[in-house]
Scaffold this active site. Structure first.
Site, PDB file in Angstrom:
ATOM      1  N   LYS A 242       0.871  -1.212   0.003  1.00 45.33           N
ATOM      2  CA  LYS A 242      -0.105   0.085  -0.099  1.00 45.33           C
ATOM      3  C   LYS A 242       0.771   1.303  -0.041  1.00 45.33           C
ATOM      4  CE  LYS A 242      -4.038  -1.705   2.430  1.00 45.33           C
ATOM      5  NZ  LYS A 242      -4.942  -1.110   3.621  1.00 45.33           N
TER       6      LYS A 242
ATOM      7  N   GLY B  48      -8.971   3.359  -0.998  1.00 41.98           N
ATOM      8  CA  GLY B  48      -8.844   2.092  -1.684  1.00 41.98           C
ATOM      9  C   GLY B  48      -7.982   2.210  -3.122  1.00 41.98           C
TER      10      GLY B  48
ATOM     11  N   GLU C  75       0.829  -4.865   4.353  1.00 43.61           N
ATOM     12  CA  GLU C  75      -0.024  -5.492   5.371  1.00 43.61           C
ATOM     13  C   GLU C  75      -0.502  -6.806   4.830  1.00 43.61           C
ATOM     14  OE1 GLU C  75      -2.899  -1.905   6.853  1.00 43.61           O
ATOM     15  OE2 GLU C  75      -3.736  -3.279   5.778  1.00 43.61           O
ATOM     16  N   LYS C  76      -0.796  -7.836   6.008  1.00 48.06           N
ATOM     17  CA  LYS C  76      -1.216  -8.930   5.724  1.00 48.06           C
ATOM     18  C   LYS C  76      -2.532  -8.884   4.903  1.00 48.06           C
ATOM     19  CE  LYS C  76      -2.070 -13.476   7.921  1.00 48.06           C
ATOM     20  NZ  LYS C  76      -1.328 -14.331   6.746  1.00 48.06           N
TER      21      LYS C  76
ATOM     22  N   ARG D 125     -12.485  13.281   7.080  1.00 53.41           N
ATOM     23  CA  ARG D 125     -13.542  14.009   6.611  1.00 53.41           C
ATOM     24  C   ARG D 125     -14.941  13.442   6.879  1.00 53.41           C
ATOM     25  NH1 ARG D 125     -14.358  10.284   2.711  1.00 53.41           N
ATOM     26  NH2 ARG D 125     -12.690   9.044   2.147  1.00 53.41           N
TER      27      ARG D 125
END
Lengths: 452, 82
Positions: free
Chosen positions: A155, A162, A197-198, A289
């Protein structure tokens, strides 16, 4: 606070405008060359053209937006969601210009904006995070990967919503995924930092709505379940989640409040979690937000989140106290996107030839389209949010089906047919879904024509 | 001998000649292209769609500039046999 500039477009600009009206606040719309005919421009008390169609030249141009606020005497700016809403630099520039930014302090946006740093913050606040870590070099990624195991996600640290994510199934795929993700992150966010991340398979996406004021009070407004997603974009959201035990619900809410308090959070924010099959939950990120799907929380709690945001920005305490927040009934939102669900969700901009909106008990439609309006190709495909509320989830699903059947949009393809299929799907009806479920359904669907 | 033809935009939106701002263009004018080859992108509603040549040939001239707005089906470039 007397005059609010709304630095956004489409349905969310109209949503904010409505809250302003109900508080007797004057409104200033901003718009791009492509949005001259937009509803938010027509509805606002005044409107300022801020640049060309490309978002970079208009809705992302913070300097121009602040100049428009100065020109019109606006003393507050509501950023909506997307665009400049999570720009710490923009929030700071508003503060410097003596304009109230309707959102959290720049410091809180910055703290949560670096997703890798946010993970550390969460861990330090005793909030569980998905196993993983930051990577600064390829071999470090390999070390973290071996520690947590495959499959995993690469990521962008500066990402969110996303975007900028790669799935990696084994060691061999890792180098290419890292290179691609770094390049994409650099291009999209100007920052190539990554973390891994897993991949928690079969997990649900559940997020907690929080709201804070400048007196340091933070309340939560329970959760939304947003597991029905395609390519990490939510399509259906509901409140409450159909799958949490009261213990898990309370633990997640407490974790979200702790995290928000830790960064001096004010205004509306959302703490996103994954919940695995054993109902263990893990922090993913915080969106600093208002969220697209805030309406379902409003329907079950009766709290007007945009009103609260405006009051907090004006320096007032929250109107709502934690002990008064209750969940009543069940609410579901269907995102009506100008996309063709029978043709790989091909974008479908164009002119709305005919429009009939649903009504009746428990139905809310947030939209900025009208008959004759041309849906332009330059921005998001979301053209309407159809929300329903009912005393029970079963009734809400039936009401959703009824309202979806009443909705008639001619001229562009929409996701309505897919939603009609979802409300009759057994797994959706029983609430037995996870973040991969919709894509599985589409892959096996009859007559869907969807390759992925 | 096939006739000269054009390469068309698959959807309305913003036309790009490069995969990303700091990369090279997909093709230059005068380059030979194959059927199905990507010669540009159209950004529509946050999606990037490929602009492809419908047959083998030489991409003679781009009819629009990078980042120009296009309509669906608009001619983007001319394609010749040589």
């Amino acid at each position: 606070m007397r005059r609010v500039l709304i630095a956004n477009r489409s349905e969310i600009a109209v949503r904010v405008l409505r809250a302003c009206r109900e508080l007797d606040l004057a409104t200033v719309a901003v718009y791009s060359e492509a949005d001259r005919e937009a509803l938010h421009v027509r509805e606002a008390d005044e409107a300022v053209m801020i640049g060309k169609a490309k978002a970079r030249d208009s809705y992302l141009n913070g300097e121009r937006i602040i100049a428009a606020a100065r020109e019109t005497g606006a003393d507050a700016i509501h950023p909506g969601y997307g665009f400049i809403s999570e720009s710490a630099g923009f929030a700071a520039a508003c503060e410097d210009a003596g304009i109230a930014f309707v959102g959290p302090p720049a410091s809180a946006i910055a703290a949560m904006g670096d997703k890798a740093a946010a993970r550390r913050l969460a861990r330090d606040s005793g909030v569980p995070v998905v196993p993983g870590g930051e990577v600064t070099a390829g071999d470090e990624a390999l070390r973290v990967a071996e520690e947590i195991g495959f499959p995993l996600l690469v990521k962008a640290a500066a990402g969110g919503g996303g975007r900028g994510i790669r799935t990696v199934r084994d060691t061999e795929e890792l180098p290419q995924a890292l290179a691609e993700a770094a390049r994409e992150a650099e291009a999209a966010f100007g920052d190539a930092s990554l973390y891994v991340e897993k991949l928690v398979e079969g997990a649900r996406h559940v997020e907690v709505q929080v709201m804070g004021d400048s007196e340091g009070r933070v309340v939560h407004l329970f959760e939304r379940e947003c597991s029905l997603q395609r390519r990490r974009q939510k399509l259906v959201e509901e409140a409450p989640s159909p799958a949490l035990t009261p213990q898990t619900r309370a633990a997640m809410a407490a974790a979200a409040v702790r995290l928000a308090e830790g960064v001096g959070y004010t205004s509306a924010g959302t703490v996103e979690f994954l919940v695995d099959r054993d109902e263990l939950f893990y922090f993913i990120e915080m969106n600093t937000r208002l969220q697209v799907e805030h309406g379902v929380t409003e329907m079950v709690t009766g709290v007007d989140l945009v009103r609260e945001q405006l009051l907090v920005a004006a320096g007032q305490p929250l109107e709502v106290a934690q002990e008064d927040v209750r969940v009543d009934g069940s609410a579901i939102e269907f995102r009506i996107n100008a996309e063709d669900p029978d043709n790989e969700f091909f974008p479908s901009p164009g002119t709305i030839e005919e429009l009939e909106l649903p009504g009746g008990p428990g139905v809310r439609v947030d939209t900025a389209i009208y008959a004759g309006y041309r849906v332009v190709p330059f921005y998001d495909s979301l053209i309407a949010k159809l929300m329903v509320w009912a005393p029970t989830r079963e009734q809400a699903l039936r009401r959703g089906r009824r309202a979806l059947r009443e909705l008639r949009i001619e001229g562009v393809k929409t996701t309505t047919p897919l939603h009609l299929r979802l409300v009759d799907d057994e797994r959706v009806r029983s609430g037995d879904v996870h973040t991969g479920y919709l894509e599985e359904l589409l892959a096996t669907g009859e007559g869907e024509g969807v390759a992925a | 001998m096939a006739e000269d033809s054009t390469i068309k935009a698959p959807a309305p939106g913003t036309f790009y000649r490069r995969p990303s701002p700091d990369e090279d263009v997909f093709v230059k004018e005068g380059d030979r292209v194959e059927s199905g080859q990507v010669v540009g992108l159209v950004e529509v509603m946050k999606n990037f769609l490929d602009v492809t040549a419908a047959r083998d040939g030489v991409l003679a001239t781009f009819l629009i500039e990078n980042e120009d707005l296009v309509e669906a089906g608009q001619d983007v470039a001319t394609l010749t046999d040589r």
